[in-house]
Structure formats: C-alpha cells, structure tokens
Design a protein around this motif. Sequence first.
Motif, mmCIF file in Angstrom:
data_model
loop_
_atom_site.group_PDB
_atom_site.id
_atom_site.type_symbol
_atom_site.label_atom_id
_atom_site.label_comp_id
_atom_site.label_asym_id
_atom_site.label_seq_id
_atom_site.Cartn_x
_atom_site.Cartn_y
_atom_site.Cartn_z
ATOM 1 N N GLY A 171 33.612 5.744 -17.598
ATOM 2 C CA GLY A 171 33.825 6.998 -18.303
ATOM 3 C C GLY A 171 33.124 8.139 -17.595
ATOM 4 N N ALA A 172 31.791 8.001 -17.515
ATOM 5 C CA ALA A 172 30.985 9.077 -16.947
ATOM 6 C C ALA A 172 31.144 9.156 -15.442
ATOM 7 N N LYS A 173 30.939 10.310 -14.898
ATOM 8 C CA LYS A 173 30.967 10.497 -13.450
ATOM 9 C C LYS A 173 29.656 9.987 -12.869
ATOM 10 N N PRO A 174 29.668 9.580 -11.594
ATOM 11 C CA PRO A 174 28.399 9.165 -11.003
ATOM 12 C C PRO A 174 27.474 10.363 -10.863
ATOM 13 N N THR A 175 26.180 10.112 -10.939
ATOM 14 C CA THR A 175 25.227 11.181 -10.697
ATOM 15 C C THR A 175 25.081 11.353 -9.194
ATOM 16 N N ILE A 176 25.270 12.568 -8.730
ATOM 17 C CA ILE A 176 25.128 12.819 -7.300
ATOM 18 C C ILE A 176 23.771 13.461 -7.044
ATOM 19 N N LEU A 177 22.945 12.751 -6.277
ATOM 20 C CA LEU A 177 21.622 13.260 -5.923
ATOM 21 C C LEU A 177 21.682 13.790 -4.513
ATOM 22 N N ASP A 178 21.278 15.010 -4.320
ATOM 23 C CA ASP A 178 21.263 15.545 -2.975
ATOM 24 C C ASP A 178 19.840 15.946 -2.600
ATOM 25 N N LEU A 179 19.212 15.097 -1.789
ATOM 26 C CA LEU A 179 17.838 15.368 -1.366
ATOM 27 C C LEU A 179 17.774 15.651 0.115
ATOM 28 N N SER A 180 18.900 16.101 0.650
ATOM 29 C CA SER A 180 18.969 16.265 2.112
ATOM 30 C C SER A 180 18.308 17.565 2.575
ATOM 31 N N ALA A 209 23.578 8.948 -3.662
ATOM 32 C CA ALA A 209 22.443 9.738 -3.191
ATOM 33 C C ALA A 209 22.544 10.061 -1.711
ATOM 34 N N ARG A 210 22.256 11.316 -1.432
ATOM 35 C CA ARG A 210 22.201 11.741 -0.041
ATOM 36 C C ARG A 210 20.754 12.122 0.268
ATOM 37 N N ALA A 211 20.170 11.459 1.238
ATOM 38 C CA ALA A 211 18.800 11.775 1.649
ATOM 39 C C ALA A 211 18.629 11.337 3.093
ATOM 40 N N LYS A 212 17.808 12.081 3.793
ATOM 41 C CA LYS A 212 17.770 11.865 5.243
ATOM 42 C C LYS A 212 17.202 10.498 5.639
ATOM 43 N N THR A 213 17.483 10.123 6.855
ATOM 44 C CA THR A 213 17.021 8.852 7.390
ATOM 45 C C THR A 213 15.499 8.785 7.304
ATOM 46 N N GLY A 214 14.989 7.663 6.841
ATOM 47 C CA GLY A 214 13.550 7.481 6.728
ATOM 48 C C GLY A 214 12.979 7.943 5.401
ATOM 49 N N SER A 215 13.838 8.319 4.457
ATOM 50 C CA SER A 215 13.338 8.841 3.185
ATOM 51 C C SER A 215 13.156 7.742 2.132
ATOM 52 N N LYS A 225 15.492 5.143 1.175
ATOM 53 C CA LYS A 225 16.670 4.837 0.348
ATOM 54 C C LYS A 225 16.799 3.343 0.032
ATOM 55 N N THR A 226 16.309 2.482 0.907
ATOM 56 C CA THR A 226 16.449 1.038 0.657
ATOM 57 C C THR A 226 15.771 0.636 -0.657
ATOM 58 N N LYS A 280 0.818 -1.219 0.000
ATOM 59 C CA LYS A 280 0.000 0.000 0.000
ATOM 60 C C LYS A 280 0.852 1.270 0.000
ATOM 61 N N PHE A 281 1.974 1.225 -0.700
ATOM 62 C CA PHE A 281 2.774 2.434 -0.873
ATOM 63 C C PHE A 281 2.155 3.240 -2.006
ATOM 64 N N ALA A 282 1.698 4.452 -1.696
ATOM 65 C CA ALA A 282 0.950 5.235 -2.677
ATOM 66 C C ALA A 282 1.837 5.781 -3.781
ATOM 67 N N ALA A 283 2.994 6.303 -3.439
ATOM 68 C CA ALA A 283 3.844 6.953 -4.436
ATOM 69 C C ALA A 283 5.298 6.826 -4.003
ATOM 70 N N PRO A 284 6.213 6.886 -4.974
ATOM 71 C CA PRO A 284 7.620 6.838 -4.585
ATOM 72 C C PRO A 284 8.007 8.078 -3.787
ATOM 73 N N THR A 285 8.927 7.929 -2.882
ATOM 74 C CA THR A 285 9.453 9.085 -2.151
ATOM 75 C C THR A 285 10.368 9.852 -3.121
ATOM 76 N N PRO A 286 10.734 11.099 -2.799
ATOM 77 C CA PRO A 286 11.587 11.867 -3.718
ATOM 78 C C PRO A 286 12.876 11.142 -4.112
ATOM 79 N N VAL A 287 13.557 10.514 -3.163
ATOM 80 C CA VAL A 287 14.811 9.848 -3.530
ATOM 81 C C VAL A 287 14.532 8.635 -4.423
ATOM 82 N N GLN A 288 13.421 7.973 -4.205
ATOM 83 C CA GLN A 288 13.051 6.851 -5.075
ATOM 84 C C GLN A 288 12.708 7.349 -6.482
#
Length: 242
Positions: free
Chosen positions: A232-241, A67-73, A75-76, A44-52
């Motif tokens: 080759g490419a750099k990793p994408t860094i996501l910052d949702l903190s 990816a950087r995102a706060k605890t409980g956001s 990430k798993t 019953k997860f309605a929508a993905p969280t921002p980091v998802q």
Amino acid sequence: KRKLNEHDVPEAVGDKAAKGAPAKPTFASLDLDSRLLQAINSEKFAAPTPVQAKAIPLALSGEDVLARAKTGSGKTLAYILPILHSLLKRKATESKPAKQTTALILVPTKELASQVTVTLQTFTEFCAQDVRHENISRKEDVAVTRSRLAENPDIVVATPGRATQWLNQDVLKLVELKHLVIDEADLVLNYGYEEDLQGIAAALPTGVQKIMMSATLRTEVDTLTALFPSGGAKPTILDLSA
Ligand code: ADP
Ligand code: MG
C-alpha cells in the motif's frame, strides 16, 4: 557524582541539545537485540552513521526503504542489523519460526557477496547458533550449493544470476521470505540483472520488506519501484548523499 553513560557524550549536551535539537543517536537507542549490541561493542563502533541512524528504525518498523548514501557511509549494517534483529525476534517469539530462507540479499558481484558475508559473520558472533547464512554467489560444485541450500539458511547472499539459477531449479525457496535487500542497486541494474530481478520479484510471497541501498540512485528508483512495488504505502526514500 554519577557515572557517565552513552547519553552523556559531549555531542549530546552541546549547544544543539540545549536548543532542543535531538540528541545524537546511539546504537543503544536503536533498541537492537542485546547480542547485536554486544557485537557492535566488540567492534568498538561508537555511534551509528547517519544512514544507519535513519534506516535502521524504518527497517525495524517494517517499512520499505530506498537509501542513497555515499560509499563508505555504512550501508551494509544499515540493512544487516534490522534484518538480524527481526530474525532473532521471530525465533524467540514465534511458536513455529520459519524453516526456510527469510532474507535474500542481492549484490552485483561475488566480491561484494563475500564482504557482506564477512559482515554477517562479525555481527552474528554472539548469536551464531540462531542465524544461518549462506553465500551462494561463488562458483562451486553444483552438489555443494545444493546441499548448502537444502538446509534452508535464514539468510542467503547472492548475485541475481545465481539466485535465479537456484530459484529456477527449485533449490532456493522464497516462499517464506520476509526481507529482500538489493545492495548497490544502481550497479545491479547497470550490470544487466533486470530480467533476473523480474523473475525473483515474481517468486516473492506477499508482504516482503524491500530494502535497497545505493551510492547513486536516479532513474533507477522508478525501475526498482516498478519491479518491486510496495503493497500500500510507498517506500521511504532516504537521501543522505549530500
Ligand atoms: P557502504 O556500503 O556505504 O559503502 P560499508 O557498509 O561497506 O559502507 O561500511 C564502510 C566501513 O565503515 C566498513 O569498514 C564498516 O565496518 C565501517 N562502519 C560501518 N558502520 C560503522 C559505524 N557505525 N562506526 C564505525 N565504523 C563503521
Ligand atoms: Mg556497500
């Protein structure tokens, strides 16, 4: 009057949508394997969280993600869902799918390894026969771990210490690895696992996708990208903190 579907949720038709802002992401729009969507629905997860919403498409496209995102956001699931999707897709489409471990998930503690394992169990409910995962972070009889790894699980969850131990004994094999995750990457480094990570990095075949998750990531970014350079490419860094 037509029936409402997930694209008609109020969030998607409010002011923002009218001004052309992208609709709120849904799990259905992420193009995940139907068996994964089934599991998401039964949770019953309605929508993905921002980091998802951000990390899943990137990971599905094969990119390295930090990816950087706060605890409980959430990430798993942000790494578990794309890995499961890719795994199921390879099994369905490749004539000779990998016979060895294709995903290694490294975590700082055995408690977290158990939590990740529970999440894997939950989200493989509808594809359990296609996905084998083992948690090798617990302390147990050597023969037991050895036999669990002898069957080449698709996904291995471990602390860097245990992974190193089994790698050195040639029981954990990474030659067919496709995805490497470091969850709670800041803690993994702060717990002194850098040397183990070096050994693991040296054992990786080329082209392994690296996904790193953390609540805080500062100087660790440089250490991690040095340890696990992206081709080759750099990793994408996501910052949702924020
Ligand atoms: P993090 O690793 O960022 O601290 P977790 O992955 O442990 O967060 O998730 C925190 C909680 O949120 C878990 O109980 C998980 O089941 C729940 N959760 C994850 N994704 C969603 C979602 N899309 N909708 C609702 N709950 C979610
Ligand atoms: Mg977490």
